[in-house]
Structures are given as C-alpha cells and as structure tokens.
Design a protein around this motif. Sequence first.
Motif, PDB file in Angstrom:
ATOM      1  N   GLY A  15     -40.220  56.895 -19.621  1.00  0.00           N
ATOM      2  CA  GLY A  15     -41.326  57.837 -19.396  1.00  0.00           C
ATOM      3  C   GLY A  15     -41.979  58.237 -20.711  1.00  0.00           C
ATOM      4  N   THR A  16     -41.157  58.621 -21.680  1.00  0.00           N
ATOM      5  CA  THR A  16     -41.678  59.044 -22.988  1.00  0.00           C
ATOM      6  C   THR A  16     -42.441  57.886 -23.633  1.00  0.00           C
ATOM      7  OG1 THR A  16     -39.660  60.331 -23.166  1.00  0.00           O
ATOM      8  CG2 THR A  16     -40.965  60.109 -25.163  1.00  0.00           C
ATOM      9  N   VAL A  17     -41.840  56.705 -23.579  1.00  0.00           N
ATOM     10  CA  VAL A  17     -42.448  55.527 -24.201  1.00  0.00           C
ATOM     11  C   VAL A  17     -43.767  55.167 -23.497  1.00  0.00           C
ATOM     12  CG1 VAL A  17     -42.127  53.018 -24.451  1.00  0.00           C
ATOM     13  CG2 VAL A  17     -40.289  54.589 -25.100  1.00  0.00           C
ATOM     14  N   ALA A  18     -43.755  55.174 -22.172  1.00  0.00           N
ATOM     15  CA  ALA A  18     -44.955  54.797 -21.407  1.00  0.00           C
ATOM     16  C   ALA A  18     -46.101  55.767 -21.710  1.00  0.00           C
ATOM     17  CB  ALA A  18     -44.644  54.787 -19.908  1.00  0.00           C
ATOM     18  N   LYS A  19     -45.755  57.057 -21.770  1.00  0.00           N
ATOM     19  CA  LYS A  19     -46.785  58.071 -22.028  1.00  0.00           C
ATOM     20  C   LYS A  19     -47.412  57.856 -23.415  1.00  0.00           C
ATOM     21  CE  LYS A  19     -45.116  61.831 -20.320  1.00  0.00           C
ATOM     22  NZ  LYS A  19     -44.275  63.023 -20.368  1.00  0.00           N
ATOM     23  N   LEU A  20     -46.570  57.579 -24.426  1.00  0.00           N
ATOM     24  CA  LEU A  20     -47.080  57.389 -25.785  1.00  0.00           C
ATOM     25  C   LEU A  20     -47.956  56.139 -25.874  1.00  0.00           C
ATOM     26  CD1 LEU A  20     -43.875  58.344 -27.819  1.00  0.00           C
ATOM     27  CD2 LEU A  20     -46.086  59.506 -27.912  1.00  0.00           C
ATOM     28  N   ILE A  21     -47.554  55.085 -25.163  1.00  0.00           N
ATOM     29  CA  ILE A  21     -48.351  53.847 -25.205  1.00  0.00           C
ATOM     30  C   ILE A  21     -49.697  54.077 -24.517  1.00  0.00           C
ATOM     31  CG2 ILE A  21     -48.462  51.445 -24.402  1.00  0.00           C
ATOM     32  CD1 ILE A  21     -45.420  51.353 -24.849  1.00  0.00           C
ATOM     33  N   LYS A  23     -51.306  56.804 -24.337  1.00  0.00           N
ATOM     34  CA  LYS A  23     -52.131  57.619 -25.240  1.00  0.00           C
ATOM     35  C   LYS A  23     -52.730  56.746 -26.346  1.00  0.00           C
ATOM     36  CE  LYS A  23     -52.019  62.096 -27.391  1.00  0.00           C
ATOM     37  NZ  LYS A  23     -51.254  63.004 -28.186  1.00  0.00           N
ATOM     38  N   LYS A  24     -51.872  55.907 -26.942  1.00  0.00           N
ATOM     39  CA  LYS A  24     -52.336  55.014 -28.025  1.00  0.00           C
ATOM     40  C   LYS A  24     -53.476  54.112 -27.560  1.00  0.00           C
ATOM     41  CE  LYS A  24     -48.479  54.001 -31.131  1.00  0.00           C
ATOM     42  NZ  LYS A  24     -48.856  54.005 -32.509  1.00  0.00           N
ATOM     43  N   LEU A  25     -53.342  53.593 -26.331  1.00  0.00           N
ATOM     44  CA  LEU A  25     -54.320  52.623 -25.840  1.00  0.00           C
ATOM     45  C   LEU A  25     -55.502  53.292 -25.134  1.00  0.00           C
ATOM     46  CD1 LEU A  25     -51.851  49.990 -24.283  1.00  0.00           C
ATOM     47  CD2 LEU A  25     -52.954  49.889 -26.515  1.00  0.00           C
ATOM     48  N   GLY A  26     -55.375  54.592 -24.857  1.00  0.00           N
ATOM     49  CA  GLY A  26     -56.425  55.287 -24.089  1.00  0.00           C
ATOM     50  C   GLY A  26     -56.398  54.893 -22.618  1.00  0.00           C
ATOM     51  N   PHE A  27     -55.220  54.496 -22.122  1.00  0.00           N
ATOM     52  CA  PHE A  27     -55.079  54.071 -20.723  1.00  0.00           C
ATOM     53  C   PHE A  27     -54.603  55.240 -19.853  1.00  0.00           C
ATOM     54  CE2 PHE A  27     -54.152  49.187 -21.179  1.00  0.00           C
ATOM     55  CZ  PHE A  27     -55.353  49.045 -21.848  1.00  0.00           C
ATOM     56  N   HIS A  28     -54.731  55.072 -18.553  1.00  0.00           N
ATOM     57  CA  HIS A  28     -54.158  56.051 -17.617  1.00  0.00           C
ATOM     58  C   HIS A  28     -52.635  55.888 -17.627  1.00  0.00           C
ATOM     59  CE1 HIS A  28     -58.109  56.858 -16.041  1.00  0.00           C
ATOM     60  NE2 HIS A  28     -58.312  55.557 -15.943  1.00  0.00           N
ATOM     61  N   TYR A  29     -51.951  56.945 -17.180  1.00  0.00           N
ATOM     62  CA  TYR A  29     -50.483  56.895 -17.128  1.00  0.00           C
ATOM     63  C   TYR A  29     -50.010  57.345 -15.750  1.00  0.00           C
ATOM     64  CZ  TYR A  29     -45.681  58.489 -17.624  1.00  0.00           C
ATOM     65  OH  TYR A  29     -44.347  58.692 -17.414  1.00  0.00           O
ATOM     66  N   LEU A 118     -53.834  50.804 -17.210  1.00  0.00           N
ATOM     67  CA  LEU A 118     -52.767  51.690 -16.737  1.00  0.00           C
ATOM     68  C   LEU A 118     -51.445  51.328 -17.403  1.00  0.00           C
ATOM     69  CD1 LEU A 118     -51.729  53.800 -14.565  1.00  0.00           C
ATOM     70  CD2 LEU A 118     -51.254  51.825 -13.109  1.00  0.00           C
ATOM     71  N   VAL A 119     -50.717  52.363 -17.820  1.00  0.00           N
ATOM     72  CA  VAL A 119     -49.315  52.183 -18.215  1.00  0.00           C
ATOM     73  C   VAL A 119     -48.502  52.975 -17.205  1.00  0.00           C
ATOM     74  CG1 VAL A 119     -47.597  52.404 -20.039  1.00  0.00           C
ATOM     75  CG2 VAL A 119     -50.015  52.139 -20.645  1.00  0.00           C
ATOM     76  N   THR A 120     -47.505  52.354 -16.622  1.00  0.00           N
ATOM     77  CA  THR A 120     -46.754  53.034 -15.576  1.00  0.00           C
ATOM     78  C   THR A 120     -45.265  52.718 -15.689  1.00  0.00           C
ATOM     79  OG1 THR A 120     -46.574  53.352 -13.184  1.00  0.00           O
ATOM     80  CG2 THR A 120     -47.222  51.150 -13.915  1.00  0.00           C
ATOM     81  N   ASP A 121     -44.428  53.701 -15.314  1.00  0.00           N
ATOM     82  CA  ASP A 121     -42.985  53.452 -15.402  1.00  0.00           C
ATOM     83  C   ASP A 121     -42.298  53.792 -14.081  1.00  0.00           C
ATOM     84  OD1 ASP A 121     -43.360  56.412 -16.435  1.00  0.00           O
ATOM     85  OD2 ASP A 121     -41.271  56.248 -15.836  1.00  0.00           O
ATOM     86  N   GLY A 122     -41.144  53.158 -13.866  1.00  0.00           N
ATOM     87  CA  GLY A 122     -40.408  53.405 -12.628  1.00  0.00           C
ATOM     88  C   GLY A 122     -39.265  52.427 -12.456  1.00  0.00           C
TER      89      GLY A 122
END
Length: 217
Positions: A15-21, A23-29, A118-122
Amino acid sequence: MQIITIDGPASSGKGTVAKLIAKKLGFHYLESGAIYRVVALITIKEAIDSSDIDSILTLIDNMELRFIDGSVLVDNLDVTDGLRAEAVGMMASTVAKNDVIRKRLLDFQREFATEPGLVTDGRDMGSVVFPNAHLKIFLTASPTVRAKRRYEQLKHNINVSLDNILADIIARDKQDTERANAPLKYDSSFILIDNDNMTIDETVQCIISLLNSKHNI
Ligand code: C5P
C-alpha cells in the motif's frame, strides 16, 4: 493508459509503495483491500453473520463508497480509522473468500482505471481485476519481517503484541492463499520482489526502474 498492479500478502508494504509510485507518476491510486475492509467493517457493525451472503450483497449494493484525499467515506461518513483494526482485516479476508461478493466488487474496482493511469494494490489485481496490466508486481517479505513492521506501526496501542500480530498474519496468509476464488498467487506473469532487506524507498525505486526498463524494450 498504464496500469501497475502490486499484489502481495498483508503488511508487505504494498500500500505504501503503491501510493508513493502513484504520486511520483501522477497516476490514480486504488487500495482494493480498503473495499473489502469497508464491507467487513459494516458487516461487523450491523452484526451480520459472515455466512449471510445475501445480506452482505445488499449492504454492498446500498452503500456509497468514496475515496477522497486518503480518506474512505461510506455514505458520507469517514470510516478511515476503523478500517485498520486486525479484526476488520480478518473479517475482510473471510468475506473476500466468497466469489459472488468478489464479482459484485469487480466493476467498481475497474472504474478506477482512467487517464493518465492507475497504480493499485491487493491480492488479485494482476491476476483477476487487471490481468492485462502494463506492469504486474508480486511484493512479498517473510512473515516475521511483516509482523515486525506492523508491530512498529501499532505498538503505541497497549493491546498489541508481536506474537499476536504474527499469528494474525500467518492466519490471513493461509486464508488468502488457500481460498478457491482469486487466491493470492504468484505466477510467471508477475515480477517477484522480496523486500525483506529493502526499505520502502528502495522498493519504490526498484519498481520505477522496472517500469523504465519496460519502456526501453
Ligand atoms: O490489503 P489488505 O490487507 O487491507 O486486505 C484485507 C483483506 O481483503 C485481505 O486479507 C484479503 O483477504 C482481501 N483482499 C482481497 N483481494 C484484494 C484485496 C484485499 O481478497 N484485491
């Protein structure tokens, strides 16, 4: 449009990693676990039995779930803080075993795939929800390391012990990997990262490098 999925077990840092990526890329999370946690939280609050699938489906059909600036709102009520409890995680894992419930949540998750990306985790984001994602990561670490990380986050709470957290993590791993529907499972379509000996920043950097090297192929 690019989709990056990060699947992995509880407390792998996904989750932490996905959120940071994102943000870096300007993508949705999208944190897909939060959706299962919301369903679990309301199931617990409404005292619905986890085997009463019809009532849980009605609950899903009638709730308005929104993610706004890192907060989770259900029918305009901020439930963010309540979602993190171990009991909610365990109930989420139980509810998530059901195939009808999972299917009912599919469209909602896919709607997050909008421009610029989109960056997404699960647990099943790369296997079921977005099988054609541009980059599919399987992020893991040993149960002991994951329990220690979770303990560091929660130790201000007097009711928390490292042993209990480790037991919860092992129980949830078992339930999430052994279930029949959309289990957490590595296959060769994923890139495996074991971050036992990596910091969050190193993990983010590793995934960004993988993304850049894909662009150069
Ligand atoms: O990711 P998190 O630990 O918040 O997820 C809570 C539970 O929700 C997991 O243990 C898992 O059973 C379920 N889940 C799932 N599929 C996802 C995300 C979460 O089954 N894509």
